[in-house]
Write a protein that holds these residues in place. Sequence first.
Motif, PDB file in Angstrom:
ATOM      1  N   MET A  90       9.707   4.306   1.004  1.00  0.00           N
ATOM      2  CA  MET A  90       9.305   5.594   1.819  1.00  0.00           C
ATOM      3  C   MET A  90      10.368   6.014   2.983  1.00  0.00           C
TER       4      MET A  90
ATOM      5  N   ARG B 176       7.901  -3.534   2.013  1.00  0.00           N
ATOM      6  CA  ARG B 176       8.433  -3.201   1.023  1.00  0.00           C
ATOM      7  C   ARG B 176       8.218  -1.581   0.767  1.00  0.00           C
ATOM      8  N   TRP B 177       6.984  -1.191   0.850  1.00  0.00           N
ATOM      9  CA  TRP B 177       6.522   0.194   0.630  1.00  0.00           C
ATOM     10  C   TRP B 177       7.028   1.198   1.616  1.00  0.00           C
TER      11      TRP B 177
ATOM     12  N   LEU C 245      -1.007   1.038  -2.367  1.00  0.00           N
ATOM     13  CA  LEU C 245      -0.981   1.235  -1.063  1.00  0.00           C
ATOM     14  C   LEU C 245      -2.324   1.988  -0.664  1.00  0.00           C
TER      15      LEU C 245
ATOM     16  N   ASN D 236       3.647  -6.359   0.981  1.00  0.00           N
ATOM     17  CA  ASN D 236       3.847  -5.431   0.309  1.00  0.00           C
ATOM     18  C   ASN D 236       4.154  -4.155   1.513  1.00  0.00           C
ATOM     19  N   THR D 237       3.439  -4.143   2.363  1.00  0.00           N
ATOM     20  CA  THR D 237       3.533  -2.992   3.320  1.00  0.00           C
ATOM     21  C   THR D 237       5.127  -2.809   3.635  1.00  0.00           C
TER      22      THR D 237
ATOM     23  N   SER E 203       3.952  10.889  -5.247  1.00  0.00           N
ATOM     24  CA  SER E 203       4.566   9.553  -5.274  1.00  0.00           C
ATOM     25  C   SER E 203       6.132   9.628  -5.463  1.00  0.00           C
TER      26      SER E 203
ATOM     27  N   GLN F 261       2.544   1.847  -7.219  1.00  0.00           N
ATOM     28  CA  GLN F 261       2.793   1.470  -5.804  1.00  0.00           C
ATOM     29  C   GLN F 261       1.885   2.398  -4.816  1.00  0.00           C
ATOM     30  N   LEU F 262       1.875   3.720  -5.145  1.00  0.00           N
ATOM     31  CA  LEU F 262       1.324   4.423  -4.128  1.00  0.00           C
ATOM     32  C   LEU F 262      -0.379   4.175  -4.393  1.00  0.00           C
TER      33      LEU F 262
ATOM     34  N   LEU G  41       7.752   6.003  -4.172  1.00  0.00           N
ATOM     35  CA  LEU G  41       6.982   4.903  -4.574  1.00  0.00           C
ATOM     36  C   LEU G  41       6.708   5.537  -6.137  1.00  0.00           C
TER      37      LEU G  41
END
Length: 175
Positions: free
Chosen positions: A71, A66-67, A20, A63-64, A7, A16-17, A12
């Motif tokens: 990353m 944002r993640w 995901l 969310n994708t 993480s 969050q991880l 993240l």
Amino acid sequence: MDGGLVSEKVGLSSDQLAALLEQNFPSVRIKEEALLQDFERDESDEIAMVRDLLLAQRSTEGNTGRWLAAMIARRAIEPNHLWEDLGLRDRGEVSRLLSRHFAPLAARNINNMRWKRFFYRTLCDDDGLVLCTTPVCTRCKDFNLCFGDESGESRMAERRRDVLLQAPAPVAGRG
């Protein structure tokens, strides 16, 4: 591969991880203690600026995006090419990822500048700062640093080869 908590290395939080992985890779299981170990997030201004640049140029919702922004921004501070630091096979994969999820930003890279350099140049340009000493890239002594070749073996392939080379040789059967 880089050591430390996953993480932390991907930028993240543990939550969050976990989200995901649950959303995109439900069959993947990571030791629960690895996800529960929270780390003191030490996000530099540099990471935040790149992340915010990406977020402002998102072309996908949810969310994708944002993640991915978190990353990419975190991995952009690592020393290798961005595609290598993201664990991708080649530059084309990072270009496709950026074109899909951050299309307005990716479309601005009309001269195919290396992505990390493009992010920082964009940040400077957007703030009215001059990053380069020459007005035209083709006349710059650092041209190859911004636009040079990015081919080579991916870090994942290199790691796999190293593991295979360290594996004990099979013992021949007796007859």
